[in-house]
Design an enzyme around this catalytic site. Structure first.
Site, PDB file in Angstrom:
ATOM      1  N   MET A   1       6.334  -9.090  -4.309  1.00  0.00           N
ATOM      2  CA  MET A   1       7.055  -7.763  -4.375  1.00  0.00           C
ATOM      3  C   MET A   1       8.094  -7.848  -5.295  1.00  0.00           C
ATOM      4  O   MET A   1       9.303  -6.826  -5.298  1.00  0.00           O
ATOM      5  CB  MET A   1       7.196  -7.295  -3.108  1.00  0.00           C
ATOM      6  CG  MET A   1       6.010  -6.868  -2.273  1.00  0.00           C
ATOM      7  SD  MET A   1       6.214  -5.657  -1.187  1.00  0.00           S
ATOM      8  CE  MET A   1       7.365  -6.432  -0.140  1.00  0.00           C
TER       9      MET A   1
ATOM     10  N   TYR B   1      11.833  -9.056  -6.837  1.00  0.00           N
ATOM     11  CA  TYR B   1      13.273  -9.661  -6.771  1.00  0.00           C
ATOM     12  C   TYR B   1      13.424 -11.143  -6.336  1.00  0.00           C
ATOM     13  O   TYR B   1      13.828 -11.364  -5.147  1.00  0.00           O
ATOM     14  CB  TYR B   1      13.940  -8.607  -5.538  1.00  0.00           C
ATOM     15  CG  TYR B   1      15.622  -8.603  -5.765  1.00  0.00           C
ATOM     16  CD1 TYR B   1      15.926  -7.647  -6.670  1.00  0.00           C
ATOM     17  CD2 TYR B   1      16.363  -9.139  -4.920  1.00  0.00           C
ATOM     18  CE1 TYR B   1      17.220  -7.583  -6.997  1.00  0.00           C
ATOM     19  CE2 TYR B   1      17.643  -9.042  -5.060  1.00  0.00           C
ATOM     20  CZ  TYR B   1      18.161  -7.959  -6.140  1.00  0.00           C
ATOM     21  OH  TYR B   1      19.457  -8.176  -6.278  1.00  0.00           O
TER      22      TYR B   1
ATOM     23  N   GLY C   1      12.328 -19.050  -2.951  1.00  0.00           N
ATOM     24  CA  GLY C   1      11.299 -19.005  -2.022  1.00  0.00           C
ATOM     25  C   GLY C   1       9.819 -18.673  -3.150  1.00  0.00           C
ATOM     26  O   GLY C   1       8.764 -19.542  -3.205  1.00  0.00           O
ATOM     27  N   HIS C   2      10.062 -17.662  -3.708  1.00  0.00           N
ATOM     28  CA  HIS C   2       8.848 -17.209  -4.970  1.00  0.00           C
ATOM     29  C   HIS C   2       8.857 -18.219  -5.640  1.00  0.00           C
ATOM     30  O   HIS C   2       7.683 -18.560  -6.124  1.00  0.00           O
ATOM     31  CB  HIS C   2       9.220 -15.841  -5.494  1.00  0.00           C
ATOM     32  CG  HIS C   2       9.413 -14.769  -4.354  1.00  0.00           C
ATOM     33  ND1 HIS C   2      10.580 -14.040  -4.235  1.00  0.00           N
ATOM     34  CD2 HIS C   2       8.654 -14.145  -3.860  1.00  0.00           C
ATOM     35  CE1 HIS C   2      10.650 -13.036  -3.533  1.00  0.00           C
ATOM     36  NE2 HIS C   2       9.415 -13.061  -3.085  1.00  0.00           N
TER      37      HIS C   2
ATOM     38  N   LYS D   1       6.425 -18.330   5.370  1.00  0.00           N
ATOM     39  CA  LYS D   1       7.484 -17.248   5.796  1.00  0.00           C
ATOM     40  C   LYS D   1       6.899 -16.109   6.510  1.00  0.00           C
ATOM     41  O   LYS D   1       7.317 -15.527   7.485  1.00  0.00           O
ATOM     42  CB  LYS D   1       8.333 -16.701   4.573  1.00  0.00           C
ATOM     43  CG  LYS D   1       9.226 -15.503   4.858  1.00  0.00           C
ATOM     44  CD  LYS D   1      10.289 -15.908   5.649  1.00  0.00           C
ATOM     45  CE  LYS D   1      11.571 -14.685   5.674  1.00  0.00           C
ATOM     46  NZ  LYS D   1      10.774 -13.345   5.559  1.00  0.00           N
TER      47      LYS D   1
ATOM     48  N   GLN E   1       0.675 -12.820   7.983  1.00  0.00           N
ATOM     49  CA  GLN E   1       0.050 -12.351   6.656  1.00  0.00           C
ATOM     50  C   GLN E   1      -0.948 -13.396   6.042  1.00  0.00           C
ATOM     51  O   GLN E   1      -2.175 -12.985   5.605  1.00  0.00           O
ATOM     52  CB  GLN E   1       1.198 -12.113   5.676  1.00  0.00           C
ATOM     53  CG  GLN E   1       0.556 -11.723   4.179  1.00  0.00           C
ATOM     54  CD  GLN E   1       1.656 -11.135   3.398  1.00  0.00           C
ATOM     55  OE1 GLN E   1       1.780 -10.103   3.310  1.00  0.00           O
ATOM     56  NE2 GLN E   1       2.244 -12.196   2.572  1.00  0.00           N
TER      57      GLN E   1
HETATM   58  P1  AMP Z   1       7.434 -10.985  -0.844  1.00  0.00           P
HETATM   59  O1  AMP Z   1       7.943 -10.763  -2.308  1.00  0.00           O
HETATM   60  O2  AMP Z   1       8.473 -10.988   0.043  1.00  0.00           O
HETATM   61  O3  AMP Z   1       6.276  -9.854  -0.644  1.00  0.00           O
HETATM   62  O4  AMP Z   1       6.937 -12.447  -0.796  1.00  0.00           O
HETATM   63  C1  AMP Z   1       5.786 -12.798  -1.756  1.00  0.00           C
HETATM   64  C2  AMP Z   1       5.379 -14.415  -1.238  1.00  0.00           C
HETATM   65  O5  AMP Z   1       6.379 -14.962  -1.231  1.00  0.00           O
HETATM   66  C3  AMP Z   1       4.707 -14.264   0.090  1.00  0.00           C
HETATM   67  O6  AMP Z   1       3.451 -15.109   0.094  1.00  0.00           O
HETATM   68  C4  AMP Z   1       5.884 -14.817   0.986  1.00  0.00           C
HETATM   69  O7  AMP Z   1       5.382 -15.391   2.106  1.00  0.00           O
HETATM   70  C5  AMP Z   1       6.459 -15.830  -0.031  1.00  0.00           C
HETATM   71  N1  AMP Z   1       7.916 -16.000   0.477  1.00  0.00           N
HETATM   72  C6  AMP Z   1       8.874 -15.201   0.926  1.00  0.00           C
HETATM   73  N2  AMP Z   1      10.001 -15.862   1.147  1.00  0.00           N
HETATM   74  C7  AMP Z   1       9.725 -16.883   1.016  1.00  0.00           C
HETATM   75  C8  AMP Z   1      10.392 -18.200   1.226  1.00  0.00           C
HETATM   76  N3  AMP Z   1      11.798 -18.107   1.900  1.00  0.00           N
HETATM   77  N4  AMP Z   1       9.726 -19.376   1.187  1.00  0.00           N
HETATM   78  C9  AMP Z   1       8.729 -19.461   0.934  1.00  0.00           C
HETATM   79  N5  AMP Z   1       7.650 -18.274   0.735  1.00  0.00           N
HETATM   80  C10 AMP Z   1       8.293 -17.068   0.841  1.00  0.00           C
END
Ligand code: AMP
Length: 286
Positions: free
Chosen positions: A30, A32, A36-37, A149, A153
């Protein structure tokens, strides 16, 4: 890096790659973007020749009253970070592109979706399953990378892949944390300096229970109590749930079996910010 905004262009690009015999990995986000991403993008590169990152703040996975409108967005920065991390393409469609007028289809994964996040965020996993299905059909991947994380999901996506016969390998990437243990999240920018300090309590709670589990504690209530004892250190924290469950079925027996893989889950609100985190542990064999 290719920058793509329409489903048709995305499908054409993916089809070209497939015709050249290249393996495609998709990393749905999503935006930003944080470390992690970016770790997911780098891991995707190890599994495929072509990495497609998707960026879409999906309105249908936000429950009414949640933070859809104020969710942080910075397309130009994301575009740069994505390219630097080695993504070959960034697919960033508009809401109109993904849900045009007259759109009516929804994908529901039953069972695993109904607990925990599904209980506290009405309709969340229907939104996730629907958009993941659409992103798979747009990007035609061989591999999809998701983060631990959001452990529940990953279980929903695994079920979706199995039930709809998607020919896609699911790769789950480890959670990337700040030096003090806080799981990286786009939502961490909402935290005030004081809340940012307090937010480390989630990881400390998970670690406390994980250590009890590693020492042989198999009683679910004891593992949950170990988390709750730490979480009480921050009275401002409003707990949605602290739970211990089978890592794959999310069942919650009173007593786990030796060698069972258990997931410890926490979701809580700190001021205006909702935080989730989890830790997986395999209980010792007897
Ligand atoms: P989001 O943008 O929050 O929807 O996350 C996109 C992807 O990145 C999802 O598969 C999340 O699980 C993963 N993600 C988010 N935060 C982290 C993190 N701290 N470490 C590893 N993967 C992450």
């Amino acid at each position: 890096m290719e920058f793509i905004t329409t489903v048709q262009q995305m499908q054409r690009y993916a089809e070209q790659q497939r015709c050249r015999g290249r393996r495609i990995a998709v990393v749905p986000t999503m935006g930003y973007l944080h470390e992690g991403h970016l770790s997911l993008i780098r891991l995707a590169r190890q599994h495929a020749e072509v990495v497609i990152t998707t960026l879409f703040v999906n309105p249908t996975q936000f429950a009414p009253g949640e933070d859809y409108e104020r969710y942080p967005r910075d397309l130009e920065r994301d575009r740069r970070l994505c390219a630097e991390a080695g993504s070959d393409a960034l697919f960033a469609p508009s809401v109109e592109e993904m849900y045009p007028g007259g759109y009516t289809t929804r994908v529901s994964v039953l069972g695993i979706s109904q607990k925990f996040e599904g209980q506290f965020r009405a309709g969340h996993f229907d939104g996730v399953a629907t958009i993941v299905t659409k992103l798979f059909l747009a990007t035609k991947p061989h591999v999809a990378v998701f983060g631990q994380k959001d452990w529940q999901q990953t279980l929903v996506v695994r079920q979706l892949i199995r039930d709809l016969n998607f020919d896609i390998e699911l790769v789950v990437a480890p959670t990337v944390r700040e030096p003090d243990g806080l799981a990286m999240s786009s939502r961490n920018v909402y935290l005030s300096p004081q809340e940012r300090q307090q937010a480390t309590v989630l990881y400390r709670a998970l670690r406390a229970a994980a250590e009890r589990a590693a020492a042989g504690e198999r009683r679910r209530r004891e593992l949950v109590a170990a988390m709750e004892a730490v979480l009480r250190e921050v009275p401002a924290l409003v707990l949605d749930y602290a739970a211990a469950a089978d890592a794959y079925t999310l069942e919650e027996p009173e007593l786990f079996a030796p060698g069972q893989e258990v997931v410890l889950l926490v979701a809580a609100r700190l001021g205006q910010t909702r935080l989730i985190d989890n830790e997986r542990v395999r209980l010792p064999e007897e």
